[in-house]
Design a protein around this motif. Structure first.
Motif, short mmCIF file in Angstrom:
data_model
loop_
_atom_site.label_atom_id
_atom_site.label_comp_id
_atom_site.label_asym_id
_atom_site.label_seq_id
_atom_site.Cartn_x
_atom_site.Cartn_y
_atom_site.Cartn_z
N UNK A 92 -6.58 -16.67 -6.68
CA UNK A 92 -6.56 -17.19 -5.32
C UNK A 92 -5.56 -18.32 -5.15
N UNK A 93 -5.31 -19.04 -6.22
CA UNK A 93 -4.42 -20.20 -6.16
C UNK A 93 -3.03 -19.77 -5.71
N UNK A 94 -2.48 -20.50 -4.76
CA UNK A 94 -1.17 -20.17 -4.21
C UNK A 94 -1.23 -19.33 -2.96
N UNK A 95 -2.39 -18.74 -2.69
CA UNK A 95 -2.57 -17.96 -1.47
C UNK A 95 -2.47 -18.88 -0.25
N UNK A 96 -1.92 -18.38 0.84
CA UNK A 96 -1.83 -19.17 2.06
C UNK A 96 -2.84 -18.66 3.08
N UNK A 97 -3.62 -19.59 3.63
CA UNK A 97 -4.61 -19.27 4.66
C UNK A 97 -4.42 -20.24 5.81
N UNK A 98 -4.10 -19.70 6.95
CA UNK A 98 -3.93 -20.52 8.15
C UNK A 98 -2.93 -21.67 7.91
#
Length: 240
Positions: free
Chosen positions: A132-138
């Motif tokens: 999940x690390x590095x994922x972009x959310x909003x």
């Protein structure tokens, strides 16, 4: 649901409010903002109570704790009351919030636009899953939980949301407290142990559904009760 409320006493200029009043102030604030958007400059206690879903006597008592009384024949000034409630709730500036756990629930919370309208901004996202690390959310990048202390400090974060599985929640809570977080909203289905001076509020959707299930069960049971009729001698008998 409040799990724990401890810490220093309020200062002499801060109202000592009952917990039930504090819990209702956000409802009054929501209703007042809606009234302001519709162009209302004043509102009666009855009108505000109806909009907030409480009775007017309870509303008047709550607002009296703030030193507010409506003007007879006029009511409350909407803008003034908004300002006072926001001041008491500490919403005069947007508070930075950390969110730990970006699974299905955390992902939805991270993308929820309503926080910004209520005085908060999600300032940082964390997860222990390297995938999940590095994922972009909003527009926010998910950081590893190891980065939590530095980011909490740099973003001046004092409030955090835990949206992890139950087995990880206490460990996350301990790390948040160690980093300086003093208020936690817990979505994990467990009770957290926190030191004095840390406030925790617990949101358990399953518990809320179980409470609704009780009400449905009670309604069904009442509907199934046989009718009671008077007999010729004035006594009660069960209708067949």
């Amino acid at each position: 649901m409040s799990q724990q409320r401890t810490g220093p006493t309020d200062g002499p200029d801060f109202p000592d409010l009952p917990e039930a009043t504090v819990a209702r102030l956000p409802e009054y604030l929501r209703a007042l903002h809606h009234l302001a958007e519709e162009g209302h400059e004043t509102v009666s206690s009855e009108g505000l109570a109806a909009a907030a879903g409480v009775n007017s006597a309870k509303l008047r008592k709550d607002l009296s704790h703030l030193g507010r009384t409506g003007t007879r024949g006029v009511g409350y000034d909407v803008t003034v009351l908004i300002d006072q409630i926001e001041h008491v709730l500490g919403l005069t500036h947007r508070r930075a919030v950390a969110l730990v756990g970006v699974g299905n629930l955390g992902h939805a919370l991270a993308g929820y636009a309503g926080f910004g309208n209520r005085g908060f901004r999600i300032a940082a996202l964390f997860d222990a899953d390297l995938g999940r690390v590095g994922e972009q959310i909003n527009g926010l990048v998910v950081h590893h939980i190891e980065d939590l202390p530095a980011i909490v400090d740099s973003e001046s974060i004092s409030i955090a949301v835990i949206a992890t599985p139950a087995h990880a929640a206490q460990h996350v809570c301990d790390r948040l407290v160690a980093a300086g977080v003093t208020s936690i909203l817990n979505f994990a289905p467990c009770v957290l142990g926190v030191p004095e001076g840390v406030d925790v509020r617990k949101v358990d959707l399953a518990i809320e559904l179980q409470i609704l299930s009780f009400h449905e069960h009670r309604k069904s049971a009442l509907t199934a009760l046989p009718a009671v009729q008077k007999n010729a001698h004035g006594g009660a008998e069960v209708a067949s």
